[in-house]
Each structure stands twice: as structure tokens, then as C-alpha cells.
Design an enzyme around this catalytic site. Structure first.
Site, PDB file in Angstrom:
ATOM      1  N   ASP A   8     -38.972 -29.663  28.741  1.00 35.06           N
ATOM      2  CA  ASP A   8     -38.109 -30.247  29.733  1.00 35.06           C
ATOM      3  C   ASP A   8     -38.622 -30.658  31.017  1.00 35.06           C
ATOM      4  O   ASP A   8     -38.185 -30.242  32.122  1.00 35.06           O
ATOM      5  CB  ASP A   8     -36.850 -29.063  30.204  1.00 35.06           C
ATOM      6  N   ASP A  49     -33.635 -31.829  27.827  1.00 33.35           N
ATOM      7  CA  ASP A  49     -32.418 -31.327  28.031  1.00 33.35           C
ATOM      8  C   ASP A  49     -31.535 -32.896  28.093  1.00 33.35           C
ATOM      9  O   ASP A  49     -31.887 -33.668  28.880  1.00 33.35           O
ATOM     10  CB  ASP A  49     -32.277 -30.717  29.248  1.00 33.35           C
ATOM     11  N   LYS A 109     -31.571 -31.213  23.252  1.00 31.33           N
ATOM     12  CA  LYS A 109     -30.854 -30.156  23.109  1.00 31.33           C
ATOM     13  C   LYS A 109     -29.804 -30.224  24.137  1.00 31.33           C
ATOM     14  O   LYS A 109     -29.846 -31.007  25.022  1.00 31.33           O
ATOM     15  CB  LYS A 109     -31.945 -28.828  23.157  1.00 31.33           C
ATOM     16  N   CYS A 154     -35.183 -22.271  29.769  1.00 29.11           N
ATOM     17  CA  CYS A 154     -35.660 -23.014  28.478  1.00 29.11           C
ATOM     18  C   CYS A 154     -36.940 -22.622  28.125  1.00 29.11           C
ATOM     19  O   CYS A 154     -37.149 -22.397  27.003  1.00 29.11           O
ATOM     20  CB  CYS A 154     -35.526 -24.342  28.801  1.00 29.11           C
TER      21      CYS A 154
HETATM   22  C1  VGL Z   1     -32.632 -25.693  32.024  1.00 29.99           C
HETATM   23  C2  VGL Z   1     -30.632 -24.629  33.186  1.00 29.99           C
HETATM   24  C3  VGL Z   1     -29.822 -25.752  32.556  1.00 29.99           C
HETATM   25  C4  VGL Z   1     -34.033 -25.450  31.843  1.00 29.99           C
HETATM   26  C5  VGL Z   1     -31.839 -26.423  31.566  1.00 29.99           C
HETATM   27  O1  VGL Z   1     -34.666 -26.516  31.375  1.00 29.99           O
HETATM   28  O2  VGL Z   1     -34.500 -24.451  32.050  1.00 29.99           O
HETATM   29  N1  VGL Z   1     -32.051 -24.745  32.833  1.00 29.99           N
HETATM   30  N2  VGL Z   1     -30.456 -26.671  31.781  1.00 29.99           N
HETATM   31 ZN    ZN Z   2     -29.141 -28.192  31.016  1.00 31.01          ZN
END
Ligand code: VGL
Ligand code: ZN
Length: 209
Positions: A8, A49, A109, A154
Site C-alpha cells: 500500500d 488498497d 484489496k 496492512c
Molecule cells: C490501511 C487502514 C485502512 C493500510 C488501509 O494500508 O494499512 N489502513 N486501509
Molecule cells: Zn483502506
């Protein structure tokens, strides 16, 4: 076969983004140094994400609620987040400075609006799998090195799932930054990963090998 998994590294998680992770931009240089070393990693994969605009992890979908609150979402505890990483938005794009030329696969995801997905492998209820495990198995990957954003969400859940799936799992500590809604969340995430048999390494150790 060893794989590097970049988690991410997207605009919305960088300073100035919708769900900014403090010093999140510092992981870009670490990622670029590691991906350049094709002798160390047989392949590089990334997670992205990738939420629909009405994703139910967004506080905006729950009138009267604010970001950071925890609700029950269809039977799972859910931290509510600002709107972030909406499909096809600039915020969902990979960081501009990230060298993606060596990336063999992107696993998206968080695409199901009714369940969040911190791990690159499964959603938070393990109701759906992404294509990441199948991709890695097809390439003969047995060992994964995980880094990116965010340590306490994540990165943590991707590493825990990788370990539970039987991959020899390492986290590149200096290649991660965390959200830290509570100050103890980031050290607790490393403790949880260590407790699950994940090994913590530094990029310097890897690069000098
Ligand atoms: C994430 C919160 C919501 C991450 C993704 O990439 O850690 N955290 N969506
Ligand atoms: Zn997210």
C-alpha cells in the site's frame, strides 16, 4: 524463491494524503533500494488498497460517526477511516517516486464494500481471498519480505497471513511506518508479528548480504 511484497505505498497514505501515515514517504527510498537488487528477490509484488467510493470502512458511510471510532461492521470490529484509496482516484495511485518497473503483480484489496481488507491475502473476515497467494505459489515462492504502509494494519495483517499460510515471513522494519491511533499500536504490531514467527530484518542487513 524469495518475494518482496510492497504494501500500500499509495498517495493517500503519504503526508498530505487522506489517511496520512507520519513519515510514510520515507519507505519509498527503501523500496527502491530493495527492488533494484534483483539478485536478492526473485520477484516483487505490490498490494493496492482499492475501495469503492461507498466502502463501509469510511466514517462518511455512518452518519454521526467519526474517523478513529470502532463499530461492529457485519460482525467484525471495524475502525472507521476517512475516505481513502477510492478506485481510480489519485489517492489510490502508487507514490510518484516509487520505482514499479520490477513489479510482477499487483494484488488489489478492499474491493468488497461490506468488509475491510488489511491483509494482502484475505479480507478481515477471511470471507474472500485475493489472487496473491495463488500468484506466489505459481511462481514457487516460499519466502516473503514484507514492507510498506501501515505497520499496524496492512503490513501486520499481510505478514501474519503469510506466516499462517506457511511462507517463511520477514518484515523489513525500516521500510515500514505506522498509523499509531494509540501510541502502543506500532510496537504491539511488531510484537504480534514476532509472536507469530515473523522475523524482523533491516534493509541494510539485506543489502549487505
Ligand atoms: C490501511 C487502514 C485502512 C493500510 C488501509 O494500508 O494499512 N489502513 N486501509
Ligand atoms: Zn483502506
Amino acid at each position: 524463491m524469495r518475494a518482496l511484497l510492497l504494501i500500500d505505498i499509495q498517495n493517500d497514505f503519504l503526508p498530505g494524503g487522506a489517511l496520512a501515515v507520519a513519515r510514510g514517504d520515507e519507505v519509498i527510498a527503501v523500496a527502491n533500494r530493495l527492488t533494484a537488487r534483483t539478485d536478492l528477490f526473485g520477484l516483487v509484488a505490490m498490494t493496492q488498497d482499492w475501495h469503492p467510493a461507498d466502502h463501509e470502512s469510511f466514517a462518511a458511510q455512518h452518519p454521526g460517526r467519526t474517523s478513529g471510532e470502532v463499530i461492529d461492521l457485519h460482525g467484525l470490529p471495524q475502525v472507521l477511516w476517512p475516505v481513502h484509496c477510492v478506485q481510480d482516484s489519485t489517492g489510490a495511485d502508487f507514490a510518484a517516486g516509487l520505482d514499479t518497473s520490477a513489479v510482477a503483480h499487483v494484488a488489489r484489496k478492499g474491493t468488497h464494500k461490506d468488509v475491510d481488507s488489511y491483509s494482502g491475502f484475505f479480507d478481515n473476515g477471511r470471507r474472500h481471498a485475493t489472487d496473491l497467494e495463488a500468484f506466489l505459489r505459481a511462481r514457487g515462492v516460499t519466502e516473503v519480505f514484507v514492507m510498506g504502509l501501515a505497520t499496524d494494519y496492512c503490513v501486520k495483517w499481510t505478514a501474519l497471513d503469510a506466516a499462517s499460510l506457511g511462507f517463511s515471513t520477514h518484515v523489513v522494519v525500516d521500510g515500514c511506518r505506522g498509523v499509531g491511533l494509540a501510541p502502543e499500536d506500532i510496537p504491539a504490531a511488531f510484537d504480534a508479528m514476532l509472536g507469530a514467527g515473523v522475523r524482523l530484518v533491516s534493509s541494510d542487513e539485506l543489502l549487505s548480504a
